[in-house]
Write a protein that holds these residues in place. Sequence first.
Motif, PDB file in Angstrom:
ATOM      1  N   VAL A  17      -0.419   0.117 -10.446  1.00 40.64           N
ATOM      2  CA  VAL A  17       0.454   1.315 -10.720  1.00 40.64           C
ATOM      3  C   VAL A  17      -0.068   2.372 -11.442  1.00 40.64           C
ATOM      4  O   VAL A  17      -0.180   3.427 -11.213  1.00 40.64           O
ATOM      5  CB  VAL A  17       1.831   1.039 -11.596  1.00 40.64           C
ATOM      6  CG1 VAL A  17       2.557   2.204 -11.961  1.00 40.64           C
ATOM      7  CG2 VAL A  17       2.670  -0.121 -10.753  1.00 40.64           C
ATOM      8  N   ILE A  18      -0.956   1.827 -12.583  1.00 48.24           N
ATOM      9  CA  ILE A  18      -1.985   2.896 -13.353  1.00 48.24           C
ATOM     10  C   ILE A  18      -2.724   3.442 -12.772  1.00 48.24           C
ATOM     11  O   ILE A  18      -3.046   4.699 -12.748  1.00 48.24           O
ATOM     12  CB  ILE A  18      -2.364   2.156 -14.701  1.00 48.24           C
ATOM     13  CG1 ILE A  18      -1.067   1.906 -15.858  1.00 48.24           C
ATOM     14  CG2 ILE A  18      -3.150   3.005 -15.595  1.00 48.24           C
ATOM     15  CD1 ILE A  18      -1.219   0.761 -16.665  1.00 48.24           C
ATOM     16  N   GLN A  19      -3.639   2.543 -12.007  1.00 49.41           N
ATOM     17  CA  GLN A  19      -4.828   3.018 -11.314  1.00 49.41           C
ATOM     18  C   GLN A  19      -4.641   3.625 -10.016  1.00 49.41           C
ATOM     19  O   GLN A  19      -5.374   4.404  -9.332  1.00 49.41           O
ATOM     20  CB  GLN A  19      -5.825   2.136 -11.070  1.00 49.41           C
ATOM     21  CG  GLN A  19      -6.392   1.383 -12.298  1.00 49.41           C
ATOM     22  CD  GLN A  19      -7.568   0.172 -12.125  1.00 49.41           C
ATOM     23  OE1 GLN A  19      -7.936  -0.029 -10.930  1.00 49.41           O
ATOM     24  NE2 GLN A  19      -7.902  -0.458 -13.254  1.00 49.41           N
ATOM     25  N   GLY A  20      -3.483   3.389  -9.291  1.00 47.13           N
ATOM     26  CA  GLY A  20      -3.038   3.979  -8.152  1.00 47.13           C
ATOM     27  C   GLY A  20      -3.684   3.268  -6.971  1.00 47.13           C
ATOM     28  O   GLY A  20      -3.273   3.796  -5.789  1.00 47.13           O
ATOM     29  N   ASN A  21      -4.179   2.293  -7.210  1.00 48.90           N
ATOM     30  CA  ASN A  21      -4.859   1.558  -6.086  1.00 48.90           C
ATOM     31  C   ASN A  21      -5.133   0.004  -6.433  1.00 48.90           C
ATOM     32  O   ASN A  21      -5.042  -0.191  -7.638  1.00 48.90           O
ATOM     33  CB  ASN A  21      -6.195   2.112  -5.533  1.00 48.90           C
ATOM     34  CG  ASN A  21      -7.022   2.197  -6.403  1.00 48.90           C
ATOM     35  OD1 ASN A  21      -7.561   1.234  -7.093  1.00 48.90           O
ATOM     36  ND2 ASN A  21      -7.836   3.368  -6.371  1.00 48.90           N
TER      37      ASN A  21
END
Length: 125
Positions: free
Chosen positions: A41-45
């Motif tokens: 979720v934090i890194q987006g991938n």
Amino acid sequence: MIQKNSKAKEMHQVELMIGQILRIGVIVSAVVIVLGILLMVIQGNGGYPNGVQPEGFVAIAKGVVALKPYAVIMLGLFLLILTPTLRVVVSIYAFAVEKDRLYVWITTVVLIILVIASIIGYFEH
């Protein structure tokens, strides 16, 4: 009579230890999986290009060190799979303490089957 009581207490301790192993294994694996999801979720991938994933223990370990979310999730799943296998190992010990040779052999065969299935599964993909 004292020996039976002592043996019963020891078996109760082994049963408690097996329960603790299962509980701790599930909790640790769940925490690792949640950490992987949070990283995603934090890194987006997932940390890898589409269609690519770490294959094998070394690739997963490298991905975990690099904080790649998908590798962290896979580590959590590996720990979850390892938990019941560890329970089988402890059961072998418990049956050995009881001096129940038949169940020591049966449980050892189950452990060998688990290990062989894991190795075959590792090399199949």
